[in-house]
Design a protein around this motif. Structure first.
Motif, PDB file in Angstrom:
ATOM      1  N   GLU A  53       0.814  -1.216   0.000  1.00  0.00           N
ATOM      2  CA  GLU A  53       0.000   0.000   0.000  1.00  0.00           C
ATOM      3  C   GLU A  53       0.848   1.267   0.000  1.00  0.00           C
ATOM      4  O   GLU A  53       0.379   2.320  -0.410  1.00  0.00           O
ATOM      5  N   LEU A  54       2.096   1.174   0.426  1.00  0.00           N
ATOM      6  CA  LEU A  54       2.983   2.331   0.460  1.00  0.00           C
ATOM      7  C   LEU A  54       3.659   2.620  -0.875  1.00  0.00           C
ATOM      8  O   LEU A  54       4.303   3.652  -1.029  1.00  0.00           O
ATOM      9  N   ALA A  55       3.532   1.716  -1.842  1.00  0.00           N
ATOM     10  CA  ALA A  55       4.239   1.879  -3.110  1.00  0.00           C
ATOM     11  C   ALA A  55       3.361   1.476  -4.280  1.00  0.00           C
ATOM     12  O   ALA A  55       2.488   0.616  -4.165  1.00  0.00           O
ATOM     13  N   SER A  56       3.631   2.073  -5.417  1.00  0.00           N
ATOM     14  CA  SER A  56       2.887   1.732  -6.633  1.00  0.00           C
ATOM     15  C   SER A  56       3.444   0.445  -7.237  1.00  0.00           C
ATOM     16  O   SER A  56       4.490  -0.051  -6.828  1.00  0.00           O
ATOM     17  N   GLY A  57       2.752  -0.063  -8.243  1.00  0.00           N
ATOM     18  CA  GLY A  57       3.198  -1.277  -8.925  1.00  0.00           C
ATOM     19  C   GLY A  57       4.507  -1.081  -9.665  1.00  0.00           C
ATOM     20  O   GLY A  57       5.268  -2.028  -9.864  1.00  0.00           O
ATOM     21  N   ASP A  58       4.798   0.162 -10.091  1.00  0.00           N
ATOM     22  CA  ASP A  58       6.069   0.434 -10.755  1.00  0.00           C
ATOM     23  C   ASP A  58       7.224   0.438  -9.767  1.00  0.00           C
ATOM     24  O   ASP A  58       8.366   0.249 -10.130  1.00  0.00           O
ATOM     25  N   THR A  59       6.911   0.680  -8.501  1.00  0.00           N
ATOM     26  CA  THR A  59       7.935   0.745  -7.469  1.00  0.00           C
ATOM     27  C   THR A  59       8.178  -0.607  -6.822  1.00  0.00           C
ATOM     28  O   THR A  59       9.321  -0.985  -6.571  1.00  0.00           O
ATOM     29  N   VAL A  60       7.116  -1.359  -6.548  1.00  0.00           N
ATOM     30  CA  VAL A  60       7.233  -2.678  -5.922  1.00  0.00           C
ATOM     31  C   VAL A  60       6.310  -3.649  -6.666  1.00  0.00           C
ATOM     32  O   VAL A  60       5.102  -3.532  -6.585  1.00  0.00           O
ATOM     33  N   ALA A  61       6.910  -4.596  -7.378  1.00  0.00           N
ATOM     34  CA  ALA A  61       6.124  -5.587  -8.119  1.00  0.00           C
ATOM     35  C   ALA A  61       5.924  -6.856  -7.312  1.00  0.00           C
ATOM     36  O   ALA A  61       4.899  -7.519  -7.435  1.00  0.00           O
ATOM     37  N   ALA A  62       6.921  -7.198  -6.489  1.00  0.00           N
ATOM     38  CA  ALA A  62       6.877  -8.449  -5.727  1.00  0.00           C
ATOM     39  C   ALA A  62       7.739  -8.314  -4.477  1.00  0.00           C
ATOM     40  O   ALA A  62       8.736  -7.595  -4.478  1.00  0.00           O
ATOM     41  N   ARG A 101      17.280  -2.583  -7.997  1.00  0.00           N
ATOM     42  CA  ARG A 101      18.441  -1.781  -7.607  1.00  0.00           C
ATOM     43  C   ARG A 101      18.303  -0.340  -8.059  1.00  0.00           C
ATOM     44  O   ARG A 101      18.975   0.542  -7.537  1.00  0.00           O
ATOM     45  N   TYR A 102      17.459  -0.082  -9.054  1.00  0.00           N
ATOM     46  CA  TYR A 102      17.356   1.245  -9.649  1.00  0.00           C
ATOM     47  C   TYR A 102      16.059   1.953  -9.278  1.00  0.00           C
ATOM     48  O   TYR A 102      15.665   2.914  -9.919  1.00  0.00           O
ATOM     49  N   VAL A 103      15.397   1.488  -8.239  1.00  0.00           N
ATOM     50  CA  VAL A 103      14.111   2.049  -7.822  1.00  0.00           C
ATOM     51  C   VAL A 103      14.296   2.804  -6.507  1.00  0.00           C
ATOM     52  O   VAL A 103      14.911   2.301  -5.577  1.00  0.00           O
ATOM     53  N   ALA A 104      13.750   4.017  -6.465  1.00  0.00           N
ATOM     54  CA  ALA A 104      13.764   4.793  -5.228  1.00  0.00           C
ATOM     55  C   ALA A 104      12.505   4.454  -4.434  1.00  0.00           C
ATOM     56  O   ALA A 104      11.392   4.725  -4.883  1.00  0.00           O
ATOM     57  N   LEU A 105      12.692   3.845  -3.294  1.00  0.00           N
ATOM     58  CA  LEU A 105      11.560   3.447  -2.458  1.00  0.00           C
ATOM     59  C   LEU A 105      11.078   4.622  -1.614  1.00  0.00           C
ATOM     60  O   LEU A 105      11.866   5.485  -1.237  1.00  0.00           O
ATOM     61  N   PRO A 106       9.783   4.636  -1.286  1.00  0.00           N
ATOM     62  CA  PRO A 106       9.287   5.619  -0.314  1.00  0.00           C
ATOM     63  C   PRO A 106      10.034   5.450   1.011  1.00  0.00           C
ATOM     64  O   PRO A 106      10.447   4.341   1.362  1.00  0.00           O
ATOM     65  N   GLY A 107      10.199   6.532   1.746  1.00  0.00           N
ATOM     66  CA  GLY A 107      10.979   6.541   2.977  1.00  0.00           C
ATOM     67  C   GLY A 107      10.707   5.398   3.935  1.00  0.00           C
ATOM     68  O   GLY A 107      11.627   4.775   4.452  1.00  0.00           O
ATOM     69  N   LYS A 108       9.436   5.099   4.205  1.00  0.00           N
ATOM     70  CA  LYS A 108       9.106   4.044   5.174  1.00  0.00           C
ATOM     71  C   LYS A 108       9.556   2.663   4.719  1.00  0.00           C
ATOM     72  O   LYS A 108       9.789   1.779   5.527  1.00  0.00           O
ATOM     73  N   LEU A 109       9.669   2.463   3.405  1.00  0.00           N
ATOM     74  CA  LEU A 109      10.046   1.136   2.904  1.00  0.00           C
ATOM     75  C   LEU A 109      11.553   0.946   2.776  1.00  0.00           C
ATOM     76  O   LEU A 109      12.022  -0.185   2.674  1.00  0.00           O
ATOM     77  N   ARG A 110      12.315   2.033   2.774  1.00  0.00           N
ATOM     78  CA  ARG A 110      13.763   1.917   2.580  1.00  0.00           C
ATOM     79  C   ARG A 110      14.424   1.032   3.619  1.00  0.00           C
ATOM     80  O   ARG A 110      15.343   0.283   3.309  1.00  0.00           O
ATOM     81  N   ALA A 111      13.970   1.111   4.841  1.00  0.00           N
ATOM     82  CA  ALA A 111      14.566   0.303   5.906  1.00  0.00           C
ATOM     83  C   ALA A 111      14.026  -1.127   5.925  1.00  0.00           C
ATOM     84  O   ALA A 111      14.638  -2.005   6.523  1.00  0.00           O
ATOM     85  N   GLU A 112      12.888  -1.357   5.273  1.00  0.00           N
ATOM     86  CA  GLU A 112      12.247  -2.669   5.342  1.00  0.00           C
ATOM     87  C   GLU A 112      12.550  -3.580   4.164  1.00  0.00           C
ATOM     88  O   GLU A 112      12.499  -4.800   4.302  1.00  0.00           O
ATOM     89  N   LEU A 113      12.836  -3.010   2.993  1.00  0.00           N
ATOM     90  CA  LEU A 113      13.005  -3.815   1.790  1.00  0.00           C
ATOM     91  C   LEU A 113      14.404  -3.681   1.209  1.00  0.00           C
ATOM     92  O   LEU A 113      14.978  -2.603   1.212  1.00  0.00           O
ATOM     93  N   THR A 114      14.930  -4.793   0.703  1.00  0.00           N
ATOM     94  CA  THR A 114      16.199  -4.782  -0.017  1.00  0.00           C
ATOM     95  C   THR A 114      15.954  -5.382  -1.394  1.00  0.00           C
ATOM     96  O   THR A 114      15.099  -6.255  -1.557  1.00  0.00           O
ATOM     97  N   PRO A 115      16.684  -4.914  -2.416  1.00  0.00           N
ATOM     98  CA  PRO A 115      16.506  -5.490  -3.746  1.00  0.00           C
ATOM     99  C   PRO A 115      16.651  -6.996  -3.707  1.00  0.00           C
ATOM    100  O   PRO A 115      17.551  -7.532  -3.061  1.00  0.00           O
TER     101      PRO A 115
END
Length: 171
Positions: A53-62, A101-115
């Protein structure tokens, strides 16, 4: 968010075919596949939904979870784990193919997700449109279970952002 669960039994004895069938009839926007021998955390599904819910489909696919390897004291299990991980894609070249690796994540997700290099079938989640576009290869290893989840993850990761949830592990 309403979570729905449905168990399916297919005619073809194949994890890939069963998962594809499930993806075909799913009505939700996020599809989660969990192996039958996996114990996800109590809040796992709610956490996944919140991340999507914090990211669009272009930002997080899976998003996938990290399987917990055998303890270091179990030398045979750990060596087998490392051997299988190398065969199934946990190699040096894998990080370079990841579109995330080339996607800028929303701030809240940066600490939670790794490529993600690849997802494991133990727990993998995909947006429905991504799942239906890529699908599991039903001919992979004669359609039986062995690496079909990593194959799907690698194919998606070439074009779309695939991530691993850092704190989400499964046993």
């Amino acid at each position: 968010v309403a979570l729905q669960y449905r168990e399916l039994r297919g005619d073809k004895p194949s994890a890939s075919a069963s998962r594809n069938h499930g993806m075909d009839i799913a009505t939700g926007q996020i599809l989660v596949m969990i192996d039958d021998d996996v114990l996800p955390g109590a809040d796992c599904l709610a956490e996944l939904v919140a991340m999507y819910e914090l990211a669009s489909g272009d930002t997080v696919a899976a998003i996938g979870a990290r399987p917990v390897p055998p303890p270091a004291e179990n030398r045979f299990g750990r060596n087998l784990w490392n051997f299988l991980a190398a065969i199934l894609g946990e190699t040096r070249w894998a990080p370079r193919i990841c579109a995330a690796r080339y996607v800028a994540l929303p701030g809240k997700l940066r600490a939670e997700l790794t490529p993600g290099k690849a997802m494991s079938g133990c727990l993998m989640s995909l947006r429905r449109e991504v799942a239906r576009e890529y699908r599991f290869d039903e001919e992979f290893f004669c359609g039986y279970v062995l690496g079909e989840d990593r194959d799907l993850g690698f194919r998606i990761a070439l074009d779309r952002p695939v991530f691993l949830a850092g704190d989400m592990t499964v046993l």
